[in-house]
Design a protein around this motif. Structure first.
Motif, PDB file in Angstrom:
ATOM      1  N   HIS A  31       0.832  -1.205   0.000  1.00 50.67           N
ATOM      2  CA  HIS A  31       0.000   0.000   0.000  1.00 50.67           C
ATOM      3  C   HIS A  31       0.868   1.257   0.000  1.00 50.67           C
ATOM      4  CE1 HIS A  31      -3.440  -2.491   0.453  1.00 50.67           C
ATOM      5  NE2 HIS A  31      -3.077  -2.938   1.651  1.00 50.67           N
ATOM      6  N   GLU A  32       0.305   2.340  -0.490  1.00 53.67           N
ATOM      7  CA  GLU A  32       0.989   3.638  -0.445  1.00 53.67           C
ATOM      8  C   GLU A  32       0.440   4.410   0.746  1.00 53.67           C
ATOM      9  OE1 GLU A  32       2.010   7.559  -3.181  1.00 53.67           O
ATOM     10  OE2 GLU A  32       0.997   5.835  -4.075  1.00 53.67           O
ATOM     11  N   VAL A  33       1.319   4.883   1.620  1.00 54.72           N
ATOM     12  CA  VAL A  33       0.904   5.571   2.840  1.00 54.72           C
ATOM     13  C   VAL A  33       1.455   6.986   2.829  1.00 54.72           C
ATOM     14  CG1 VAL A  33       0.882   5.523   5.365  1.00 54.72           C
ATOM     15  CG2 VAL A  33       0.983   3.363   4.083  1.00 54.72           C
ATOM     16  N   HIS A  34       0.572   7.962   2.949  1.00 57.01           N
ATOM     17  CA  HIS A  34       0.969   9.362   3.089  1.00 57.01           C
ATOM     18  C   HIS A  34       0.840   9.752   4.556  1.00 57.01           C
ATOM     19  CE1 HIS A  34       0.145  10.565  -1.375  1.00 57.01           C
ATOM     20  NE2 HIS A  34       1.204   9.805  -1.236  1.00 57.01           N
ATOM     21  N   ALA A  35       1.968  10.047   5.187  1.00 53.91           N
ATOM     22  CA  ALA A  35       1.985  10.491   6.582  1.00 53.91           C
ATOM     23  C   ALA A  35       2.035  12.005   6.605  1.00 53.91           C
ATOM     24  CB  ALA A  35       3.188   9.908   7.309  1.00 53.91           C
ATOM     25  N   VAL A  36       1.050  12.609   7.282  1.00 52.66           N
ATOM     26  CA  VAL A  36       0.920  14.064   7.287  1.00 52.66           C
ATOM     27  C   VAL A  36       0.699  14.588   8.699  1.00 52.66           C
ATOM     28  CG1 VAL A  36      -0.046  14.084   4.939  1.00 52.66           C
ATOM     29  CG2 VAL A  36      -1.597  14.022   6.912  1.00 52.66           C
ATOM     30  N   CYS A  37       0.937  15.889   8.857  1.00 57.04           N
ATOM     31  CA  CYS A  37       0.702  16.574  10.125  1.00 57.04           C
ATOM     32  C   CYS A  37       0.317  18.014   9.815  1.00 57.04           C
ATOM     33  CB  CYS A  37       1.967  16.541  10.982  1.00 57.04           C
ATOM     34  SG  CYS A  37       1.841  17.497  12.520  1.00 57.04           S
TER      35      CYS A  37
END
Length: 197
Positions: A31-37
Motif C-alpha cells: 500500500h501507499e501511505v501518506h503520513a501528514v501533520c
C-alpha cells in the motif's frame, strides 16, 4: 483492493510504535501511505514518544524517534484516499483542535472507507463526532470519552463495519490483521526454497 492509498495523521509526540509500525507494515504489503501533520510538509519530522506498560497505574513515557513525514498536509484531499490510520500517543489531544483534521476524519466515515485507530487516536474520532452507535475500543482510560461520544465500549480489538480499533501497540498483530481484512489485502507467503542436496 490490491494497492490502497492510505492517509496517516501524525503529530508531535505521536506514539512511536503506533506510527512507525503501521506506516512500515502497510507499505510492506504494497500500500501507499501518506503520513501528514497539520502545519508541516514532506520532509519535516514529528518527535515521537514511547509509551510503555511497566506495572504503574498508567503508561510511562520516554523519548522516541523523529518520524519523517512524506506528504504535505495542505495538499491532502481525503477523496483521494481509500483508508485512514489514526495512531495514538499525546498528539491526538491537540490534533483534535484542528477543524481540517476533524473534517478529514468525517469524510472517511461519511464515505464508509476503512479507518484504523488505536489508543488515544480515539480522542480525534470522538471530537469529530463519528462514534455514535459504533462499537470500539481505545486506551482503557478513554472508556468514558468513547461512551460520552455515543460509542459502545469493548475491551478487545474491535471491527465494526469499516472501523478497526485497538487499545495500544501491543494489539498490533490483531489490529493490523483486521485492518488488512477491511482493505481486502491478500498477503501471500512464498514457499521456502528447497535446500540443495
Amino acid at each position: 483492493m490490491s494497492r490502497a492509498q492510505i492517509l496517516l495523521i501524525a503529530g508531535d509526540f505521536v506514539e512511536d510504535y503506533e506510527v512507525m509500525v503501521p506506516f512500515q507494515a502497510l507499505q510492506m504489503v504494497g500500500h501507499e501511505v501518506h503520513a501528514v501533520c497539520p502545519e508541516k510538509a514532506a520532509g519535516d519530522t514529528c518527535p515521537t514518544a514511547v509509551h510503555d506498560f511497566e506495572g504503574d497505574q498508567t503508561y510511562t513515557e520516554k523519548p522516541g524517534h523523529n518520524f519523517e513525514l512524506n506528504h504535505d498536509f495542505e495538499d491532502v484531499d481525503p477523496a483521494d484516499y481509500d483508508a485512514l490510520v489514526v495512531p495514538g500517543g499525546r498528539a491526538p489531544e491537540y490534533l483534535r483542535t484542528y477543524d481540517d483534521v476533524l473534517e478529514i476524519v468525517q469524510h472517511f466515515f461519511e464515505a464508509d472507507k476503512p479507518v484504523a485507530a488505536l489508543c488515544h487516536g480515539l480522542q480525534i474520532l470522538a471530537a469529530a463526532d463519528v462514534l455514535e452507535g459504533r462499537t470500539c475500543t481505545a486506551y482503557p482510560a478513554l472508556e468514558a470519552d468513547v461512551i460520552a461520544a455515543g460509542g459502545e465500549w469493548e475491551d478487545d480489538v474491535t471491527c465494526d463495519g469499516n472501523l478497526v480499533t485497538a487499545q495500544a501497540w501491543p494489539d498490533h498483530p490483531e489490529w493490523l490483521a483486521e485492518f488488512l481484512d477491511c482493505l481486502g489485502t491478500d498477503v501471500e507467503h512464498a514457499e521456502p526454497a528447497a535446500a540443495d542436496d
